[in-house]
Design a protein around this motif. Structure first.
Motif, short mmCIF file in Angstrom:
data_model
loop_
_atom_site.label_atom_id
_atom_site.label_comp_id
_atom_site.label_asym_id
_atom_site.label_seq_id
_atom_site.Cartn_x
_atom_site.Cartn_y
_atom_site.Cartn_z
N LYS A 83 0.86 -1.19 0.00
CA LYS A 83 0.00 0.00 0.00
C LYS A 83 0.89 1.23 0.00
O LYS A 83 2.12 1.09 0.09
CB LYS A 83 -0.94 -0.03 1.21
N PRO A 84 0.32 2.45 -0.09
CA PRO A 84 1.20 3.62 -0.14
C PRO A 84 2.19 3.69 1.03
O PRO A 84 1.86 3.40 2.18
CB PRO A 84 0.21 4.79 -0.11
N LYS A 85 3.38 4.10 0.66
CA LYS A 85 4.53 4.15 1.57
C LYS A 85 4.26 4.92 2.86
O LYS A 85 4.67 4.50 3.94
CB LYS A 85 5.66 4.84 0.79
N ALA A 86 3.56 6.03 2.74
CA ALA A 86 3.35 6.89 3.93
C ALA A 86 2.54 6.15 5.00
O ALA A 86 2.80 6.30 6.20
CB ALA A 86 2.64 8.18 3.52
N ILE A 87 1.58 5.36 4.56
CA ILE A 87 0.74 4.61 5.51
C ILE A 87 1.57 3.52 6.18
O ILE A 87 1.51 3.31 7.40
CB ILE A 87 -0.47 3.99 4.77
N LEU A 88 2.38 2.83 5.38
CA LEU A 88 3.24 1.77 5.91
C LEU A 88 4.26 2.33 6.90
O LEU A 88 4.46 1.78 7.99
CB LEU A 88 3.97 1.08 4.75
N GLU A 89 4.90 3.42 6.51
CA GLU A 89 5.97 3.94 7.37
C GLU A 89 5.43 4.50 8.69
O GLU A 89 6.06 4.34 9.74
CB GLU A 89 6.82 4.96 6.60
N ALA A 90 4.25 5.11 8.65
CA ALA A 90 3.66 5.62 9.90
C ALA A 90 3.33 4.47 10.85
O ALA A 90 3.48 4.58 12.06
CB ALA A 90 2.40 6.43 9.60
N ALA A 91 2.91 3.32 10.28
CA ALA A 91 2.54 2.17 11.11
C ALA A 91 3.74 1.63 11.88
O ALA A 91 3.58 0.98 12.92
CB ALA A 91 1.92 1.08 10.26
N GLY A 115 -8.55 -2.71 0.72
CA GLY A 115 -7.54 -3.60 0.17
C GLY A 115 -6.20 -3.48 0.88
O GLY A 115 -5.14 -3.60 0.27
N TRP A 116 -6.26 -3.28 2.21
CA TRP A 116 -5.02 -3.10 2.99
C TRP A 116 -4.49 -4.40 3.56
O TRP A 116 -3.32 -4.52 3.90
CB TRP A 116 -5.27 -2.11 4.14
N PHE A 117 -5.39 -5.37 3.76
CA PHE A 117 -5.00 -6.58 4.49
C PHE A 117 -5.83 -7.74 3.92
O PHE A 117 -6.92 -7.52 3.40
CB PHE A 117 -5.30 -6.39 5.99
N ALA A 118 -5.30 -8.93 3.99
CA ALA A 118 -6.02 -10.08 3.44
C ALA A 118 -5.97 -11.26 4.41
O ALA A 118 -4.98 -11.45 5.12
CB ALA A 118 -5.41 -10.50 2.10
N VAL A 119 -7.05 -12.03 4.45
CA VAL A 119 -7.08 -13.28 5.19
C VAL A 119 -7.33 -14.40 4.19
O VAL A 119 -8.26 -14.32 3.39
CB VAL A 119 -8.18 -13.27 6.28
N PHE A 120 -6.47 -15.41 4.22
CA PHE A 120 -6.59 -16.56 3.31
C PHE A 120 -6.97 -17.80 4.10
O PHE A 120 -6.49 -18.03 5.21
CB PHE A 120 -5.24 -16.87 2.63
N TRP A 121 -7.85 -18.61 3.49
CA TRP A 121 -8.11 -19.95 4.01
C TRP A 121 -7.63 -20.93 2.95
O TRP A 121 -8.06 -20.87 1.79
CB TRP A 121 -9.59 -20.18 4.32
N ALA A 122 -6.71 -21.79 3.34
CA ALA A 122 -6.16 -22.77 2.41
C ALA A 122 -6.35 -24.15 3.02
O ALA A 122 -5.73 -24.48 4.04
CB ALA A 122 -4.67 -22.49 2.18
N ALA A 123 -7.23 -24.93 2.43
CA ALA A 123 -7.53 -26.26 2.95
C ALA A 123 -6.44 -27.25 2.54
O ALA A 123 -5.75 -27.06 1.55
CB ALA A 123 -8.89 -26.73 2.44
#
Ligand code: AVJ
Length: 321
Positions: A198-206, A311-319
């Motif tokens: 995602k945009p750099k500014a959001i990542l770096e602030a986190a 679209g910042w984070f994703a959860v996957f289910w993999a059987a």
């Protein structure tokens, strides 16, 4: 009245075992120096991380929680019944506990390197949820994933690896860990949270919050090392550095010497020039396509994915068959 149940606890990882101490000293002497991110998590470090998850800038925890709140029922339907929930890096166990009502696990196995912190959290949780059989494993699963079979029993093993902790591993190491999980998840699967590019500014602030909690979390690794190897790091002499590397799609965290200084420990030591850095963490970011491909490469079939509206984070289910 029945006695309150105490979860069984098995500890296989000792931060102060000789091999761990040797490896920590070798990493400090390397060029560039590094401290493995697992050394963030002594008891205070686990509390500091818990505080990070409450920071306004640190979006991953609440974004992931929103995905579970919105799509949890869907996920539970895909995952199915009769499961043993195996929580990798369980910490305070709060994320798993919020899924209990949906997933109704028969057993809950909490795995974490921060042994005392986990033990406290699990005792409290077992009291609140007496009907789920709980056990704790004090284990460094980055080195070996060793889940005693009797703790899973005949339930379906569902691994839970939330929070984008997989981001601490580089490409081939991440793939190797996913393969190890898959090999132990027959008849169950993997529910995993992944932080997205995602945009750099959001990542770096986190990773560089305005209260300085992440800076304290980063420096605390030095205090932890002081206890483990008897070094004399003065955390105050080190500046917190966090930046996003676009090409590598990862946050890097470092500690930078504010001045020229020397660090000593029994049998060794080294000098650091002003501005010299110790690398403490990588936090890799993925695309939905990229992580889906990695799951398939690790042998999982047809992973499903849920994201938040930004679209910042994703959860996957993999059987796993
Ligand atoms: C626990 C590895 C998921 O990478 O976001 C938080 C650790 N480091 N702030 C992350 C962390 C700095 C966190 N993980």
């Amino acid at each position: 009245m029945a006695e309150p149940k105490t979860p069984r606890f098995i500890q296989t990882w000792l931060a102060d075992d000789a091999a761990e101490r040797d490896a920590a000293r070798a990493a400090l002497l390397a060029q560039p120096a590094s401290v493995a991110p697992k050394f963030f998590y002594d008891r205070l470090g686990s509390h500091l991380f818990e505080a990070i998850t409450e920071l306004p800038e640190y979006y991953p925890t609440r974004t992931e929680a929103a995905i579970f709140a919105r799509h949890g029922a869907d996920m539970a339907a895909a995952i199915g019944a009769n499961i043993a929930l195996i929580d990798l890096g369980a910490g305070n166990c709060a994320k798993a506990a919020r899924l209990f009502a949906l997933l109704e696990p028969r057993r809950y196995l909490a795995v974490d390197i921060s042994v005392e912190f986990l033990r406290d959290a699990l005792r409290t949780l077992q009291r609140e949820q007496p009907h789920i059989a709980m056990a704790g494993l004090g284990q460094d699963f980055s080195a070996a994933l060793d889940i005693p079979h009797e703790l899973v029993g005949d339930a379906r093993p569902v691994f839970f690896y939330p929070g984008s902790s997989i981001g601490n591993f580089e490409g081939t190491d991440a793939l190797a860990l996913l393969r190890r999980i898959r090999a132990r998840a027959s008849g169950g699967g993997l529910l995993i949270g992944v932080d997205l590019v995602k945009p750099k500014a959001i990542l770096e602030a986190a990773y560089d919050d305005s209260l300085g909690v992440t800076a304290a979390f980063n420096r605390n690794a030095l205090s932890h090392l002081n206890r483990l190897i008897g070094s004399d790091f003065a955390p105050r002499q080190w500046r917190h550095v966090a930046f996003y590397d676009d090409a590598k799609a990862r946050i890097e965290m470092h500690l930078e010497a504010r001045e020229s200084l020397a660090v000593e420990w029994p049998g060794g030591g080294r000098r650091f020039a002003a501005g010299e850095r110790i690398h403490t963490e990588n936090s890799c970011k993925y695309t939905v396509e990229g992580f889906g491909a990695m799951l398939r490469e690790a042998g999982f079939e047809a992973p499903r994915c849920w994201t938040d509206h930004q679209g910042w984070f994703a959860v996957f289910w993999a059987a796993t068959r």
